[in-house]
Design a protein around this motif. Sequence first.
Motif, PDB file in Angstrom:
ATOM      1  N   GLU A 117      64.292  24.459  62.422  1.00 16.03           N
ATOM      2  CA  GLU A 117      63.625  24.387  63.729  1.00 16.03           C
ATOM      3  C   GLU A 117      62.423  23.451  63.656  1.00 16.03           C
ATOM      4  OE1 GLU A 117      64.251  27.339  62.192  1.00 16.03           O
ATOM      5  OE2 GLU A 117      65.992  27.936  63.389  1.00 16.03           O
ATOM      6  N   SER A 150      62.001  21.004  61.538  1.00 17.12           N
ATOM      7  CA  SER A 150      62.510  19.650  61.357  1.00 17.12           C
ATOM      8  C   SER A 150      62.935  19.054  62.701  1.00 17.12           C
ATOM      9  CB  SER A 150      63.684  19.669  60.388  1.00 17.12           C
ATOM     10  OG  SER A 150      64.165  18.378  60.177  1.00 17.12           O
ATOM     11  N   LYS A 151      63.644  19.826  63.539  1.00 16.35           N
ATOM     12  CA  LYS A 151      64.048  19.354  64.862  1.00 16.35           C
ATOM     13  C   LYS A 151      62.824  19.073  65.731  1.00 16.35           C
ATOM     14  CE  LYS A 151      68.461  21.772  64.894  1.00 16.35           C
ATOM     15  NZ  LYS A 151      69.221  22.888  65.472  1.00 16.35           N
ATOM     16  N   LYS A 191      61.680  15.432  67.327  1.00 19.66           N
ATOM     17  CA  LYS A 191      61.454  15.305  68.764  1.00 19.66           C
ATOM     18  C   LYS A 191      60.047  14.803  69.046  1.00 19.66           C
ATOM     19  CE  LYS A 191      61.617  17.945  73.094  1.00 19.66           C
ATOM     20  NZ  LYS A 191      60.563  17.211  73.669  1.00 19.66           N
TER      21      LYS A 191
END
Length: 71
Positions: free
Chosen positions: A13, A15-16, A20
């Motif tokens: 999470e 890393s995402k 973003k």
Amino acid sequence: MKRLAVGPRITPEYSKWWVKMINDNVLRPSQENSQLIEEHLRVVPSELEIIKQDFERRNAKLKKKIEQIDE
């Protein structure tokens, strides 16, 4: 007693979220401020070039005045 140092783990999470955040900070061209690439990359004349153009302009004016006086 031995200790094992383990670095911080990154969750998927996080890393995402990081990807973003990075992508949201990338500048995207907007329609309001769009310029032609030629305008964006145009070369600004140097001080010497500006002086040369000014000299040539004044020289042309003086030549015209001399021609008028000769007539």
